[in-house]
Enzyme design. Structure first.
Site, short mmCIF file in Angstrom:
data_model
loop_
_atom_site.label_atom_id
_atom_site.label_comp_id
_atom_site.label_asym_id
_atom_site.label_seq_id
_atom_site.Cartn_x
_atom_site.Cartn_y
_atom_site.Cartn_z
N HIS A 278 46.04 5.37 71.63
CA HIS A 278 46.04 6.56 70.75
C HIS A 278 47.03 6.38 69.60
CE1 HIS A 278 45.38 11.01 70.11
NE2 HIS A 278 46.35 10.72 69.26
N HIS B 199 47.52 6.67 64.93
CA HIS B 199 47.01 7.15 63.63
C HIS B 199 47.39 6.13 62.56
CE1 HIS B 199 45.80 11.23 64.92
NE2 HIS B 199 46.68 10.98 65.88
N GLN C 165 40.52 16.16 61.49
CA GLN C 165 41.88 16.68 61.67
C GLN C 165 41.99 18.18 61.35
OE1 GLN C 165 45.16 14.23 60.87
NE2 GLN C 165 46.27 15.89 61.82
N HIS D 97 41.52 14.86 70.55
CA HIS D 97 42.79 15.57 70.67
C HIS D 97 42.43 16.87 71.38
CE1 HIS D 97 44.05 12.74 67.61
NE2 HIS D 97 45.29 13.20 67.67
N GLU E 288 46.37 20.22 72.65
CA GLU E 288 47.72 19.80 72.27
C GLU E 288 48.49 21.07 71.86
OE1 GLU E 288 48.09 17.07 69.00
OE2 GLU E 288 50.21 16.69 69.39
N ASP F 49 50.83 7.15 69.36
CA ASP F 49 50.42 8.25 68.49
C ASP F 49 50.89 8.07 67.04
OD1 ASP F 49 49.15 10.57 67.74
OD2 ASP F 49 50.33 11.92 68.98
N TRP G 18 54.63 13.26 60.72
CA TRP G 18 54.91 14.02 61.94
C TRP G 18 56.07 13.46 62.74
CZ3 TRP G 18 50.05 12.41 60.38
CH2 TRP G 18 49.23 13.42 59.91
ZN LIG Z 1 47.06 11.93 67.72
#
Ligand SMILES: [Zn+2]
Length: 430
Positions: free
Chosen positions: A57, A59, A152, A210, A213, A309, A315
């Site tokens: 997982h 990005h 997203q 996802h 979360e 991630d 983030w």
């Molecule tokens: Zn993610």
């Protein structure tokens, strides 16, 4: 005559002093002593030799964009989302490719040779998709990259998302993504899960969402995801990423949910670094950890693999491409402190993740791809404790990265002249 022999290796399953013979791009023999020569030999000197790390997982369209267009000053998810919203319209294919290739260099140096990356499909230009499809091709000789079409901003919430996701899949993205907890209502979230599972079934693709979360104990899209998995016959091909709401759910409800997930053969992907950073933010004290129920899910027979991630993106300003850092956090947050617990955490960074990604020929058995990493540690427990240097990384029989052992010079009278942290476990007798 082998092309390469790794001698005196410790394997993750506990076998010690093992020789691994490689012919061309395959493992040809694994035994206590190979009586044969090779064009090249490496003496592992009793260090751990593992199959490569696998990140299920990530990005890659956002990685290494930290500071663009500005820093996330508060460190919150909300400012991160706002930042990504500012950055996204300015993204170019060239810059995305460059950052992704740079991240893959870092990954390879850490023995991380397979990554599943979500790709944001919210911008109708789909420049993220174009870029990462190019990266997938360019890194293929040394790294397996899988791509997930990730709406997203929400599949139903964001106008144009339904069309964009379909176009991304038409362009060759491998997996159907989703974000049901981000839709406007529980009903929309559930409907998105059904629609996306239907697309996966029609196209013969896996699913990786996802999912839940959030710290909301009533966010229960994983139940819908498991039920739709069974309905569409997608067992074993569906992953639920994060599942943090399970941390906060009522225990009775979970006792009913986990068997449903097991029946659906859901691949569970917690992301310990991000989860402990972002969850529980609305709590005062006590603060919830927010990581999903790792121990209970493993005990129920579910395939649990950990993701990194984010690395240096809007983030998350931390991260290093080291899956052992992910495992180290998992041990603490999920309180996986026992000896067998730690072995399970190591599996969650290697074999379990390979299963999640459906990698073929993964492992250290005869006939597997000759992909492996030699670590400056004796066993998986020490690797998780030290996050040691990767002395050599081998892909399809070729050494593609090397790092010297970490040894410090000590300049104190009457004390040893050097310190190697990997020789400090008391069982070394030193
Ligand atoms: Zn993610």
């Amino acid at each position: 005559m082998f092309d390469l022999i790794i001698r005196n290796a410790n394997l993750p399953d506990g076998r010690q002093g093992i020789d691994i013979g490689i012919s061309s791009d395959r493992i040809a023999e694994v035994s206590a002593k190979i009586d044969a020569a090779a064009k090249e030999e490496i003496d592992a000197t009793g260090r751990l030799v593992s199959p490569p790390f696998v990140d299920p997982h990530f990005h890659m369209d956002a990685t290494l964009s930290l500071g663009l267009p500005r820093m996330n000053r508060s460190g919150t998810l909300l400012e991160g989302i706002a930042l990504w919203g500012e950055l996204r319209p300015t993204l170019t294919r060239e810059a995305l490719v460059e950052r992704a290739l740079r991240y893959c260099d870092l990954a390879v140096s850490q023995g991380l040779l397979a990554i599943r990356s979500h790709v944001d499909t919210s911008d109708p230009r789909l420049v993220t998709v174009e870029a990462l499809l190019e990266v997938r091709d360019r890194v293929a000789p040394y790294l397996d990259l899988q791509l997930v079409a990730f709406p997203q901003d929400g599949y139903y919430r964001s106008p144009g998302a339904v069309d964009a996701l379909n176009r991304a899949l038409d362009m060759g993205v491998d997996i159907v993504g989703g974000i049901p907890h981000f839709e406007r209502t529980m009903g929309d979230g559930a409907a998105s899960v059904e629609a996306l599972c239907r697309i996966a079934a029609d196209r013969g693709l896996p699913v990786d969402m996802h999912c839940d979360e959030t710290d909301d104990p009533m966010s229960r899209h994983i139940e819908t995801l498991a039920a739709q998995t069974i309905r569409f016959g997608l067992q074993g091909r569906v992953a639920g990423s994060h599942l943090t709401s399970m941390h906060s759910m009522d225990n009775y409800y979970v006792s009913k949910l986990i068997p449903l997930m097991a029946e659906a053969e859901i691949n569970v992907i917690p992301n310990p670094l991000i989860n402990i950073m972002l969850q529980g933010r609305h709590d005062t004290y006590p603060k919830r950890r927010g990581l999903t129920r790792v121990r209970e899910l493993i005990e129920a027979g579910l395939n649990v693999s950990f993701g990194h991630d984010c690395v240096m993106d809007p983030w998350y300003s931390m991260g290093s491409g080291d899956m052992l850092e992910v495992g180290h956090m998992a041990i603490h947050v999920a309180q996986m402190a026992g000896i067998e617990d730690k072995r399970k955490v190591f599996d969650a960074l290697t074999v379990n993740s390979a299963k999640t990604m459906g990698l073929k020929g993964y492992g250290l058995e005869k006939g597997c791809n000759a992909d492996l990493v030699i670590l400056q540690a004796r066993d998986p427990l020490e690797a998780l404790r030290l996050k040691p240097n990767r002395l050599a990384v081998v892909r399809r029989g070729k050494i593609i990265a090397r790092t010297p052992p970490r040894v410090s010079e000590l300049l104190i009278d009457g004390r040893p002249s050097s310190v190697d942290g990997s020789e400090y476990a008391p069982s070394f007798g030193g």
